[in-house]
Motif scaffolding. Structure first.
Motif, PDB file in Angstrom:
ATOM      1  N   UNK A   1     -22.228  22.655  13.713  1.00 49.14           N
ATOM      2  CA  UNK A   1     -20.795  22.841  13.934  1.00 49.14           C
ATOM      3  C   UNK A   1     -20.331  22.249  15.257  1.00 49.14           C
ATOM      4  N   UNK A   2     -21.090  22.461  16.319  1.00 47.33           N
ATOM      5  CA  UNK A   2     -20.694  21.946  17.635  1.00 47.33           C
ATOM      6  C   UNK A   2     -20.568  20.435  17.626  1.00 47.33           C
ATOM      7  N   UNK A   3     -21.572  19.755  17.144  1.00 47.02           N
ATOM      8  CA  UNK A   3     -21.540  18.286  17.108  1.00 47.02           C
ATOM      9  C   UNK A   3     -20.400  17.784  16.230  1.00 47.02           C
ATOM     10  N   UNK A   4     -20.161  18.472  15.111  1.00 48.34           N
ATOM     11  CA  UNK A   4     -19.090  18.056  14.213  1.00 48.34           C
ATOM     12  C   UNK A   4     -17.726  18.193  14.891  1.00 48.34           C
ATOM     13  N   UNK A   5     -17.481  19.322  15.540  1.00 52.60           N
ATOM     14  CA  UNK A   5     -16.193  19.543  16.194  1.00 52.60           C
ATOM     15  C   UNK A   5     -15.994  18.551  17.336  1.00 52.60           C
ATOM     16  N   UNK A   6     -17.026  18.338  18.143  1.00 53.06           N
ATOM     17  CA  UNK A   6     -16.916  17.396  19.259  1.00 53.06           C
ATOM     18  C   UNK A   6     -16.592  16.000  18.743  1.00 53.06           C
ATOM     19  N   UNK A   7     -17.264  15.549  17.709  1.00 48.27           N
ATOM     20  CA  UNK A   7     -16.998  14.200  17.197  1.00 48.27           C
ATOM     21  C   UNK A   7     -15.615  14.103  16.570  1.00 48.27           C
ATOM     22  N   UNK A   8     -15.170  15.171  15.904  1.00 50.57           N
ATOM     23  CA  UNK A   8     -13.840  15.169  15.294  1.00 50.57           C
ATOM     24  C   UNK A   8     -12.732  15.132  16.339  1.00 50.57           C
ATOM     25  N   UNK A   9     -12.973  15.697  17.502  1.00 48.93           N
ATOM     26  CA  UNK A   9     -11.978  15.715  18.577  1.00 48.93           C
ATOM     27  C   UNK A   9     -12.114  14.491  19.470  1.00 48.93           C
ATOM     28  N   UNK A  10     -13.350  14.119  19.776  1.00 51.24           N
ATOM     29  CA  UNK A  10     -13.578  13.050  20.747  1.00 51.24           C
ATOM     30  C   UNK A  10     -13.109  11.683  20.258  1.00 51.24           C
ATOM     31  N   UNK A  11     -13.356  11.355  19.009  1.00 53.67           N
ATOM     32  CA  UNK A  11     -12.974  10.032  18.511  1.00 53.67           C
ATOM     33  C   UNK A  11     -11.463   9.801  18.600  1.00 53.67           C
ATOM     34  N   UNK A  12     -10.620  10.699  18.068  1.00 51.30           N
ATOM     35  CA  UNK A  12      -9.177  10.460  18.203  1.00 51.30           C
ATOM     36  C   UNK A  12      -8.708  10.526  19.656  1.00 51.30           C
ATOM     37  N   UNK A  13      -9.376  11.315  20.487  1.00 48.12           N
ATOM     38  CA  UNK A  13      -9.036  11.358  21.904  1.00 48.12           C
ATOM     39  C   UNK A  13      -9.255   9.991  22.538  1.00 48.12           C
ATOM     40  N   UNK A  14     -10.378   9.378  22.252  1.00 51.94           N
ATOM     41  CA  UNK A  14     -10.680   8.055  22.795  1.00 51.94           C
ATOM     42  C   UNK A  14      -9.710   7.010  22.248  1.00 51.94           C
TER      43      UNK A  14
END
Length: 94
Positions: A46-59
């Motif tokens: 869950x942690x890795x999934x949430x981070x990737x879901x947030x980080x990509x659009x942030x970048x």
């Protein structure tokens, strides 16, 4: 992590009467919705999934906002330019 259309809140960028909530509230609501849809199955990664879901659009959004200037984007994000480039490569963002 996709929120279903029956989510209790819809983000409307055009509404002038919108109440601005902290980003953490949207993340919490979406994670709660995701977990409720697991139908008793365990969440894994869950942690890795949430981070990737947030980080990509942030970048992506920060890069667009900076006119695709990686130095400006890195500064806005509080990252070194080399770390930004590494993350862009990680997510396949050119």
């Amino acid at each position: 992590m996709n929120a279903s259309s029956d989510s209790t809140e819809t983000i409307n960028h055009e509404s002038t009467n919108a109440i601005l909530l902290p980003l953490s509230m949207y993340v919490k609501q979406t994670v709660e919705l995701y977990l409720s849809q697991l139908s008793g199955h365990d969440a894994i990664g869950l942690h890795a999934m949430v981070i990737s879901e947030v980080e990509k659009p942030l970048l992506e959004t920060t890069l667009e906002h900076s006119g695709y200037n990686q130095t400006k984007a890195a500064k806005a994000l509080g990252l070194s330019r080399s770390t930004l480039r590494k993350k862009l490569d990680q997510y396949g963002i050119s």
